[in-house]
Design an enzyme around this catalytic site. Structure first.
Site, short mmCIF file in Angstrom:
data_model
loop_
_atom_site.label_atom_id
_atom_site.label_comp_id
_atom_site.label_asym_id
_atom_site.label_seq_id
_atom_site.Cartn_x
_atom_site.Cartn_y
_atom_site.Cartn_z
N ARG A 58 0.82 -1.21 0.00
CA ARG A 58 0.00 0.00 0.00
C ARG A 58 0.86 1.26 0.00
O ARG A 58 0.50 2.28 -0.59
CB ARG A 58 -0.94 0.00 1.21
N CYS A 82 -2.11 -4.65 2.76
CA CYS A 82 -2.79 -4.16 3.96
C CYS A 82 -4.31 -4.18 3.76
O CYS A 82 -5.00 -3.18 3.95
CB CYS A 82 -2.31 -2.74 4.29
#
Length: 218
Positions: A58, A82
């Site tokens: 991310r 994530c």
């Protein structure tokens, strides 16, 4: 954000860091480990974040602001990793567009361009960590002054601001809900020790409590 060499110390040897290192290598950054220190030197500059890297990390989204500032263009897939539920990036996009970027999303890919970044007043709807950092990274290269309202206040927001200031940026207010940035200052290299990970510390504290341990965390 600089052509000069940067050395970061205290860098954890974890998968996320290795994935970011691979991403930076693909973008034209030379990286070298020296113990727990990571030396980085910008070289050629690509503007397309490798899709497989964006899928895994991310934090690849944090390449957006610097690439846009440096090249005026960035092309990357919407970030993965994530996966804890909905992770919108609307506040990051709001920061980019307020500073003069044009953002399009086509089939899951971000296409971001600018004809010139300019300082502005950015009002975040929620105190997003990613949006606060990306807006800071973009604003340091924008012409003029930027004020970010309703900022995230986490310790790593402060650390990023301190790091950028060590490179010659002028950022004030990190750690509060208003950050002020004087943009357009040339950034130099830096040697910087990053802060420890407060989430890792918290995890060890929980483990100690769960097991009835007697633990000192330094």
């Amino acid at each position: 954000l600089t052509d000069s060499e940067v050395m970061l110390s205290g860098v954890p040897a974890i998968t996320d860091v290795w994935n970011m290192q691979k991403t930076l290598n693909e973008l034209g950054c030379v990286t070298l480990w020296q113990g727990d220190r990571l030396v980085l030197k910008s070289n050629r500059q690509e503007v397309i974040v490798p899709p497989d890297h964006a899928d895994q990390l991310r934090a690849s989204l944090l390449c957006l602001g610097p690439l846009l500032a440096r090249n005026g263009y960035c092309h990357m897939r919407l970030p993965g990793g994530c996966d804890i539920g909905a992770r919108p990036i609307d506040q990051t996009i709001k920061g980019m567009t307020t500073l003069g970027a044009d953002v399009k999303i086509e089939r899951g890919t971000l296409l971001v361009t600018t004809e010139g970044l300019r300082g502005a007043e950015v009002y975040l709807d929620i105190p997003s960590v990613g949006a606060t950092i990306n807006t800071m990274l973009t604003a340091v290269s924008a012409t003029g002054n930027t004020t970010i309202y309703n900022c995230a206040k986490e310790p790593h927001i402060v650390d990023v601001a301190n790091f950028l200031n060590s490179m010659g940026a002028r950022i004030k207010g990190a750690g509060t809900d208003i950050i002020r940035i004087t943009g357009g200052r040339p950034l130099r290299g830096s040697t910087y020790a990053i802060i420890p990970d407060q989430i890792e510390t918290g995890t060890l504290m929980i483990a100690a409590a769960a097991t009835g341990g007697d633990v000192t965390i330094t």
